[in-house]
Design an enzyme around this catalytic site. Structure first.
Site, PDB file in Angstrom:
ATOM      1  N   SER A 244     -11.019  -0.936   3.805  1.00 17.32           N
ATOM      2  CA  SER A 244     -10.352  -1.412   4.878  1.00 17.32           C
ATOM      3  C   SER A 244      -9.508   0.089   5.464  1.00 17.32           C
ATOM      4  O   SER A 244      -8.912   0.548   4.712  1.00 17.32           O
ATOM      5  CB  SER A 244      -9.115  -2.316   4.612  1.00 17.32           C
ATOM      6  OG  SER A 244      -9.783  -3.580   4.184  1.00 17.32           O
TER       7      SER A 244
ATOM      8  N   GLU B 177      -4.506   2.652   6.360  1.00 18.19           N
ATOM      9  CA  GLU B 177      -4.442   2.210   4.779  1.00 18.19           C
ATOM     10  C   GLU B 177      -4.895   3.575   4.143  1.00 18.19           C
ATOM     11  O   GLU B 177      -4.224   4.131   3.106  1.00 18.19           O
ATOM     12  CB  GLU B 177      -5.072   1.232   4.519  1.00 18.19           C
ATOM     13  CG  GLU B 177      -5.028   0.713   3.075  1.00 18.19           C
ATOM     14  CD  GLU B 177      -5.780  -0.563   2.750  1.00 18.19           C
ATOM     15  OE1 GLU B 177      -6.304  -0.671   1.771  1.00 18.19           O
ATOM     16  OE2 GLU B 177      -5.300  -1.495   3.369  1.00 18.19           O
TER      17      GLU B 177
ATOM     18  N   ARG C 270       0.854  -1.173   0.024  1.00 13.12           N
ATOM     19  CA  ARG C 270      -0.068   0.066   0.145  1.00 13.12           C
ATOM     20  C   ARG C 270       0.794   1.314   0.091  1.00 13.12           C
ATOM     21  O   ARG C 270       0.546   2.348   0.729  1.00 13.12           O
ATOM     22  CB  ARG C 270      -0.945   0.043   1.257  1.00 13.12           C
ATOM     23  CG  ARG C 270      -1.862  -1.024   1.301  1.00 13.12           C
ATOM     24  CD  ARG C 270      -2.805  -1.440   0.167  1.00 13.12           C
ATOM     25  NE  ARG C 270      -3.472  -2.435   0.126  1.00 13.12           N
ATOM     26  CZ  ARG C 270      -3.549  -3.621  -0.204  1.00 13.12           C
ATOM     27  NH1 ARG C 270      -2.085  -3.910  -1.171  1.00 13.12           N
ATOM     28  NH2 ARG C 270      -4.046  -4.719  -0.259  1.00 13.12           N
TER      29      ARG C 270
END
Length: 302
Positions: free
Chosen positions: A222, A292, A171
């Site tokens: 998420s 994230e 990420r």
């Protein structure tokens, strides 16, 4: 109509005083002074020169699927490429796409052409630019697995940057360190595969998402990255935060790595819930959870 609006309108479709909550999947955020949709790369470059000359802050936003904006007004220009930079070109197994392309639409097109590699993206509501920026992924696959090179506007020079130089990791990418660089497009290498197999896999994953993820309320997907050796949702469940709510920000009871906007959640309440989870998880497990999502227009972020 002010002078800056007129100047920006020479190079783009421009809207004034638009809420960032309408530009993000979380439906949270204050008003942006201007939102600009340039039609061409030349227009984009010219507009950026104008912005730089006047020392005006700017932010490029795709679909806003991984973004937590503050409730403060943004006295700058939000640049969106999804209205005009949405063309893609398939030659053999090589897919070249502009930054504003829907990554879901590309995954479907690849499937129809019997090409595999984008199945993981079939449920990610973002653009190519955003997916490259975050190195978006799912099901143990990510953009970096298929990227060959990225077209980047750095200063006034557009150049293809090899994926090997983009510092991709979980990420993360080099573009997060250089918000002044603008991703214009990407070239991906896919693999031939029976399109019925690809379709079945995508359908199976769609059913799994419907069964396991809370899709009936706004969210940014998420919230936390999975720490090494752990699933973030299990740690959140372990501190008893399934269903925990502050204002209209609520930890999903269905999947507790999702924090939902139950109606009119404020950015402050959302962030307070995020920080609480981080503190409680660290107290109990000694594990630091990292978000994230990207934070935007906050005076201070930890």
């Amino acid at each position: 109509m002010d002078e800056l609006y007129k100047a920006l309108s020479r190079f783009a479709d421009v809207d004034a005083d638009q809420s960032l909550s309408r530009m993000t999947t979380l439906r949270i955020g204050g008003k942006a002074r201007y939102v600009a949709y340039p039609e061409t790369q030349v227009a984009l470059d010219s507009m950026l020169r104008l912005i730089e000359e006047r020392n005006i802050p700017f932010k490029v936003i795709g679909k806003g699927s991984d973004l937590l904006c503050s409730d403060d007004p943004f006295d700058g220009v939000v640049i969106r490429l999804d209205r005009h930079f949405h063309h893609s070109y398939l030659v053999g197994n090589e897919l070249t796409a502009q930054a504003g392309c829907s990554i879901i639409a590309l995954a479907v097109d690849a499937m129809k052409n019997g090409l595999s590699g984008l199945e993981f993206a079939s449920g990610i509501p973002g653009t190519v630019g955003g997916a490259v920026f975050m190195n978006a992924g799912a099901y143990k696959s990510s953009m970096s697995d298929i990227l060959q090179e990225v077209l980047v506007l750095r200063g006034s020079r557009a150049e293809w940057v090899p994926a090997s130089e983009c510092e991709f990791s979980y990420r993360s990418s080099i573009f997060q360190k250089h918000p002044e660089w603008i991703i214009l497009g990407a070239r991906m290498i896919l693999k031939p595969k029976d399109k019925n197999e690809i379709r079945d896999l995508m359908e199976d994953r769609r059913n799994r998402r419907m069964a396991s993820q809370p899709l009936d309320y706004p969210s940014c997907g998420s919230v936390f990255r999975n720490p090494e050796g752990y699933n973030a949702w299990q740690l959140i469940d372990g501190i008893g935060y399934r269903g925990r709510q502050i204002g209209d920000a609520k930890v999903s009871e269905k999947h507790c790595n999702f924090i939902l906007n139950m109606g009119s959640a404020s950015a402050e309440d959302y962030l307070k819930l995020v920080r609480e989870i981080q503190e409680k998880v660290y107290e109990k497990y000694g594990v630091r959870l990292h978000t994230e999502m990207e934070m935007f227009n906050w005076k201070q972020t930890a």
